[in-house]
Design a protein around this motif. Sequence first.
Motif, PDB file in Angstrom:
ATOM      1  N   HIS A 151       0.826  -1.212   0.000  1.00  0.00           N
ATOM      2  CA  HIS A 151       0.000   0.000   0.000  1.00  0.00           C
ATOM      3  C   HIS A 151       0.863   1.266   0.000  1.00  0.00           C
ATOM      4  O   HIS A 151       0.345   2.352   0.252  1.00  0.00           O
ATOM      5  N   PRO A 158       2.551   3.964  -2.029  1.00  0.00           N
ATOM      6  CA  PRO A 158       2.536   4.469  -3.409  1.00  0.00           C
ATOM      7  C   PRO A 158       3.931   4.624  -4.001  1.00  0.00           C
ATOM      8  O   PRO A 158       4.144   4.326  -5.187  1.00  0.00           O
ATOM      9  N   ASP A 183      -2.907  -1.623  -2.869  1.00  0.00           N
ATOM     10  CA  ASP A 183      -3.508  -0.302  -3.086  1.00  0.00           C
ATOM     11  C   ASP A 183      -3.815  -0.123  -4.570  1.00  0.00           C
ATOM     12  O   ASP A 183      -2.940   0.228  -5.363  1.00  0.00           O
ATOM     13  N   THR A 184      -5.066  -0.359  -4.961  1.00  0.00           N
ATOM     14  CA  THR A 184      -5.422  -0.294  -6.390  1.00  0.00           C
ATOM     15  C   THR A 184      -5.506   1.141  -6.900  1.00  0.00           C
ATOM     16  O   THR A 184      -5.335   1.374  -8.099  1.00  0.00           O
ATOM     17  N   GLU A 185      -5.758   2.122  -6.017  1.00  0.00           N
ATOM     18  CA  GLU A 185      -5.808   3.516  -6.474  1.00  0.00           C
ATOM     19  C   GLU A 185      -4.472   3.921  -7.092  1.00  0.00           C
ATOM     20  O   GLU A 185      -4.429   4.563  -8.153  1.00  0.00           O
ATOM     21  N   THR A 186      -3.379   3.541  -6.437  1.00  0.00           N
ATOM     22  CA  THR A 186      -2.045   3.851  -6.974  1.00  0.00           C
ATOM     23  C   THR A 186      -1.823   3.118  -8.298  1.00  0.00           C
ATOM     24  O   THR A 186      -1.301   3.693  -9.260  1.00  0.00           O
ATOM     25  N   LEU A 213      -4.073   2.156 -10.464  1.00  0.00           N
ATOM     26  CA  LEU A 213      -4.895   2.796 -11.506  1.00  0.00           C
ATOM     27  C   LEU A 213      -4.224   4.067 -12.018  1.00  0.00           C
ATOM     28  O   LEU A 213      -4.222   4.340 -13.222  1.00  0.00           O
ATOM     29  N   GLN A 214      -3.640   4.849 -11.110  1.00  0.00           N
ATOM     30  CA  GLN A 214      -2.936   6.069 -11.510  1.00  0.00           C
ATOM     31  C   GLN A 214      -1.717   5.732 -12.365  1.00  0.00           C
ATOM     32  O   GLN A 214      -1.479   6.360 -13.416  1.00  0.00           O
ATOM     33  N   ARG A 246      -2.823   4.774 -15.799  1.00  0.00           N
ATOM     34  CA  ARG A 246      -3.171   5.962 -16.602  1.00  0.00           C
ATOM     35  C   ARG A 246      -1.917   6.629 -17.169  1.00  0.00           C
ATOM     36  O   ARG A 246      -1.958   7.240 -18.240  1.00  0.00           O
ATOM     37  N   PRO A 268      -5.726  -3.297 -12.756  1.00  0.00           N
ATOM     38  CA  PRO A 268      -6.120  -2.824 -11.425  1.00  0.00           C
ATOM     39  C   PRO A 268      -7.637  -2.725 -11.255  1.00  0.00           C
ATOM     40  O   PRO A 268      -8.146  -2.921 -10.155  1.00  0.00           O
ATOM     41  N   LYS A 269      -8.344  -2.477 -12.352  1.00  0.00           N
ATOM     42  CA  LYS A 269      -9.813  -2.396 -12.287  1.00  0.00           C
ATOM     43  C   LYS A 269     -10.408  -3.754 -11.902  1.00  0.00           C
ATOM     44  O   LYS A 269     -11.313  -3.848 -11.070  1.00  0.00           O
ATOM     45  N   ALA A 296      -9.513  -4.432  -8.226  1.00  0.00           N
ATOM     46  CA  ALA A 296     -10.361  -3.648  -7.311  1.00  0.00           C
ATOM     47  C   ALA A 296     -11.736  -4.283  -7.166  1.00  0.00           C
ATOM     48  O   ALA A 296     -12.301  -4.337  -6.068  1.00  0.00           O
TER      49      ALA A 296
END
Length: 384
Positions: free
Chosen positions: A58, A60, A81-84, A86-87, A90, A99-100, A103
Amino acid sequence: MDVFPLPLARIGIIGGGQLGRMMAKAAKRLGCTCVVLDPTPGSPASQVAGHQIIGDYHDPAKLRELAELCDVTTFDIEDIDTETLLQLEREGHRFHPSPKVLALIQDKLTQKQALADAGISTAPFVAMPEPSPEAFAEFGYPLVQKARRGGYDGRGVSIMKSAEDYRAHLPVPSLLERFVPAAKELAVVVARGLDGECRCYPVVEMCFRPGENVLEMLLAPADVSQATADAAIELAVRTVEMLDGVGIFGVEMFLTESGELLVNEVAPRTHNSGHHTIEANVTDQFEQHLRAVVGLPLGITDQLSPAAMINLLGAPGHRGRPTIKGLNEALAIPGVCLHLYGKAATSPYRKMGHVTVLDPDIESAKRKAKRVRDLIEISGEDHP
């Protein structure tokens, strides 16, 4: 003719456990190198890969460091940590499975909702944001409570036969499922490539250890009719295609007494139900996963021999530096293939290794596996 530079790819693995270890071994065979991210120095995967970033799943900054070092990044665990991720995706970094997908599957409730929305048969369920005796009673016993996040290897799951069992409930956001009295628990390991091609391994039967919900023995192939095997494979492919995933997926199912198949859970990674493929199949699940995420053709999944697989679990009441007994007798049994995971410490029911037994006769393989289970004990020098 294709010409590839060597190494073929540098692969990032988030998670340094046994799955990452077996993946790193396969990567070396395929001409790939690996970098492992794990908080434990000298993790099982890093012992093989040779390069480890010490850091949390987790963190980043550590996730970014891994992604920037590698051509493609995958994982051997789900608590990331999928938010990181996904970023980073991108920004152009490659992750498989995406990652989608991770998640969606990380949260047992969104996973179940996605299955239900796609018309994939699964046990009836309801969301349980705040557990209470009244809500459990209203749903009705017997039931299974599953924590939305963080559960694996039997953790985060509580089976309740009646209201008296409520004291064993999980005091976390969860879901309730109707308890399914299964005739058998099955699994299908599915590989899906970048081009959408799917290849499945033969259906296996999973036998679980009562109380701990940890896989105790796996039988490959499963003793089911051809019609049931075909239906299980079709259901597993539909599930992975719905997720639009790339890589290996373990699709666990219940076979009911009436012959109905229900998807229980999906793992977006190499899976315990595919360990036997290292010796028993033409292309093992770890090589297949790497072929998929790098974009190489998928290998054939034909099974070369019937197999029984058992997990080697840490003995109850023991912790500390592992010691193993019964090894000589176990390895003297024909067809026994041993895998120890290089974990620095044992604890009760921790997965410390596995044994696959090959035999032309599945019943003979099963008997030998039970003998190995009785012979081998992994305890700890510093117990308890």
